[in-house]
Scaffold this motif. Structure first.
Motif, mmCIF file in Angstrom:
data_model
loop_
_atom_site.group_PDB
_atom_site.id
_atom_site.type_symbol
_atom_site.label_atom_id
_atom_site.label_comp_id
_atom_site.label_asym_id
_atom_site.label_seq_id
_atom_site.Cartn_x
_atom_site.Cartn_y
_atom_site.Cartn_z
ATOM 1 N N ASP A 1 15.229 6.560 8.289
ATOM 2 C CA ASP A 1 13.803 6.324 8.080
ATOM 3 C C ASP A 1 13.328 7.185 6.919
ATOM 4 O O ASP A 1 13.164 8.384 7.060
ATOM 5 C CB ASP A 1 13.018 6.646 9.360
ATOM 6 C CG ASP A 1 11.618 6.050 9.331
ATOM 7 O OD1 ASP A 1 11.206 5.533 8.265
ATOM 8 O OD2 ASP A 1 10.941 6.093 10.375
ATOM 9 N N GLU A 2 13.151 6.558 5.772
ATOM 10 C CA GLU A 2 12.735 7.243 4.547
ATOM 11 C C GLU A 2 13.547 8.505 4.260
ATOM 12 O O GLU A 2 12.985 9.587 4.091
ATOM 13 C CB GLU A 2 11.245 7.573 4.606
ATOM 14 C CG GLU A 2 10.391 6.319 4.619
ATOM 15 C CD GLU A 2 8.917 6.630 4.399
ATOM 16 O OE1 GLU A 2 8.622 7.413 3.490
ATOM 17 O OE2 GLU A 2 8.096 6.095 5.149
ATOM 18 N N SER B 1 8.912 2.171 10.921
ATOM 19 C CA SER B 1 9.368 3.222 11.840
ATOM 20 C C SER B 1 9.349 2.726 13.282
ATOM 21 O O SER B 1 10.205 3.103 14.088
ATOM 22 C CB SER B 1 8.492 4.473 11.708
ATOM 23 O OG SER B 1 8.606 5.014 10.413
#
Ligand SMILES: Nc1ncnc2c1ncn2[C@@H]1O[C@H](COP(=O)(O)OP(=O)(O)OP(=O)(O)O)[C@@H](O)[C@H]1O
Ligand SMILES: [Mg+2]
Length: 228
Positions: free
Chosen positions: A162-163, A42
């Motif tokens: 991000d995810e 991240s």
């Protein structure tokens, strides 16, 4: 092209998010960022859209040198980037259509362009029939599709996620991943941090692994490489 040159990120509390990271991502690539929790995925993603700045080294996104951007250029940079998060954060009082349209209004698009473009992206993400629904009327996977539509609507060159499948069941996660593949096929560069081991192993795309802030592996057709 995105380029990180010997980038370190040190947070105000002294923790390092990244240490001496160099990485080049070419237009059209599909790249997974993997690594244990706290590895720095991240942190890397936040540097790309200038949510955070590097403490050392330099990040380049196409013509933008991120350490020396003025505020107006940050806005231009972000127009090249579509960002998708695990936690979608839709506007609860607005419909699917309005949530996506809002991203175009924010960059000053004309009403005419908005009317033309929003239905196109809703079609792409498979949400044409839900256009007048409110976020609370959607499943998690559908909400994530709205998030992706919103990221895509201004035709960004890079999609940074991000995810994006972190909150989804495996089957829905697979559907969302197919959508990213399609987006990539249409020309966008996709950069995705993920813990979705099975999907990464199956897709055989470029994998960059980060551990303790450093790149430890960069493979053209890579695997996840961790227990999950
Ligand atoms: N805002 C912050 N302030 C201080 N330290 C931070 C901050 N954000 C991240 N860190 C630290 O930087 C390191 C990398 O964190 P990061 O969130 O980038 O990891 P990650 O790979 O995304 O992990 P996860 O898979 O759990 O999302 C960790 O040690 C973390 O504690
Ligand atoms: Mg993270």
């Amino acid at each position: 092209m995105i380029r990180l040159e010997k980038v370190s990120k040190r947070y105000p509390n002294g923790h390092y998010g990244l240490v001496d990271v160099s990485l080049t991502i070419r237009r059209g690539e599909f790249l997974f960022l993997v690594g244990p929790s706290g590895a720095g995925k991240s942190s890397l993603i936040r540097l790309l859209y200038r949510e955070e700045s590097a403490s050392q080294g330099e990040v380049f996104v196409d013509q933008f040198k991120l350490s020396s951007l003025r505020r107006s250029q940050v806005a231009r940079l972000r127009r090249q980037l579509g960002v998708v998060f695990q936690d979608v954060k839709l506007l609860p009082q607005r419909t699917v259509y309005q949530n996506v349209a809002f991203a175009m209004e924010a960059v000053g698009a004309s009403t005419r362009d908005i009317h033309k473009r929003v239905p196109q992206v809703l079609e792409l993400v498979g949400l044409s029939r839900s256009r007048d629904n409110y976020p609370h009327q959607l499943s998690g996977g559908e909400q994530q599709r709205v998030g992706i539509a919103r990221a895509l609507v201004n035709n960004p060159i890079y999609i940074i996620a991000d995810e994006p499948t972190g909150n989804l069941d495996p089957e829905t996660a697979r559907d969302i991943m197919k959508l990213f593949v399609e987006i990539n096929r249409r020309g966008a560069t996709v950069i995705m941090a993920t813990h979705a081991k099975d999907i990464v192993n199956q897709m055989q795309r470029r994998v960059v692994a980060i551990e303790q802030g450093r790149i430890v592996r960069d493979e053209v057709r890579g695997v996840y490489g961790y227990e999950s």
